[in-house]
Write an enzyme that holds these catalytic residues in place. Sequence first.
Site, PDB file in Angstrom:
ATOM      1  CG  HIS A 252     -40.252 -55.639  14.132  1.00  0.00           C
ATOM      2  ND1 HIS A 252     -40.603 -55.558  15.454  1.00  0.00           N
ATOM      3  CD2 HIS A 252     -40.929 -56.702  13.648  1.00  0.00           C
ATOM      4  CE1 HIS A 252     -41.428 -56.527  15.754  1.00  0.00           C
ATOM      5  NE2 HIS A 252     -41.650 -57.241  14.673  1.00  0.00           N
ATOM      6  CG  ASN A 253     -36.119 -58.037  13.253  1.00  0.00           C
ATOM      7  OD1 ASN A 253     -36.816 -57.596  14.156  1.00  0.00           O
ATOM      8  ND2 ASN A 253     -34.816 -58.218  13.377  1.00  0.00           N
TER       9      ASN A 253
END
Length: 342
Positions: A252-253
């Site tokens: 994520h991210n």
Amino acid sequence: MVDTRFHRFSGPIAVGALLTELGHADLAAGLADTDRLVGGVSELELAAPQDLVLAAHASYAEDLRKTAAGFAIVHPSLRDSVPTSAVAIVAPRAHHLFTEILDRLYPSSTRAAIAGGREDLGAPIFERDVTIGSNVVIGNGVEIGRGTIIGANTVIGPGVTIGRNSIIAANCTIDCAHLGNDVVLHSGVRVGTEGFGWLDHGMANRKIPQLGRVIIQDRVEIGANSTVDRGALGDTVIGDGTKIDNQVQIGHNCRIGRNCLIAAQSGLSGSTIVEDSVLMGGGVGTSGHLRIGAGTTIFGRAAVTKDWPAGSKLGGAPAQELTDFWRELATLRKLAKGNKRG
């Protein structure tokens, strides 16, 4: 701000009422303006005046000072860094409080909405010459561009957009994502899955809601059975022309630049930033929250644990400059041969 195409918002709600409802009336009592409405949550650098943000560690201090957010949940050590325009909510366990608020404002039942379960988004929209295979499930609010092919048994969640002339092979799942033109997803790719975010590690293992998106830009190709997690609040981004091999994990991210090549069985931990034209051999891993400079080459099985400047050539675990890696390996071999002769 959280994209409500993918995560339905249950607010707005007055900040005092929100804290009291969650059992934190003591925090509400300490606020100067309890009636101010919380209109969403966001990252520090992207927040608007109605948004609530989190600053739990000293590393957030500079972004906290600059934020335009209306509300900031902060660790006591960061109280003085909160702008005067924001309501400061000071909590020793700031991240835990933020997670409680996320669960209240974006309930898990809506985060896990099945395809077709968002009547408020309206029917899917297809441009001409879109080809849909057998047993495909397409959620409400989906938009698919001209000439795109969707393979059999693929599931596309509510609100997803896919550009023109893309190929989505069989047995893919796409959720919380926007895809550009000429994108290719091979069989079994998972886009927009929940990121691996937890509090109280090894004890309660409390889930941190994953309320971000995946942005896949034009001409990206992702190999079979690879996974791209959505952001926790912001976006996971894969840049134009990047090619990703089979069985790769993008946490994520992560933000991957343009024209990168990532070989099979590599894994990027959350918030890894990969600049343009980076080449990764098979089985490379990163420890997350680091930056790899443009034009870097990382040889197979390397473990990247810190930031590296543009043009680096890396090998080994932990990764180091390739010349140092080979020199170290040669020295060890000489020592081993000397011990054997002795």
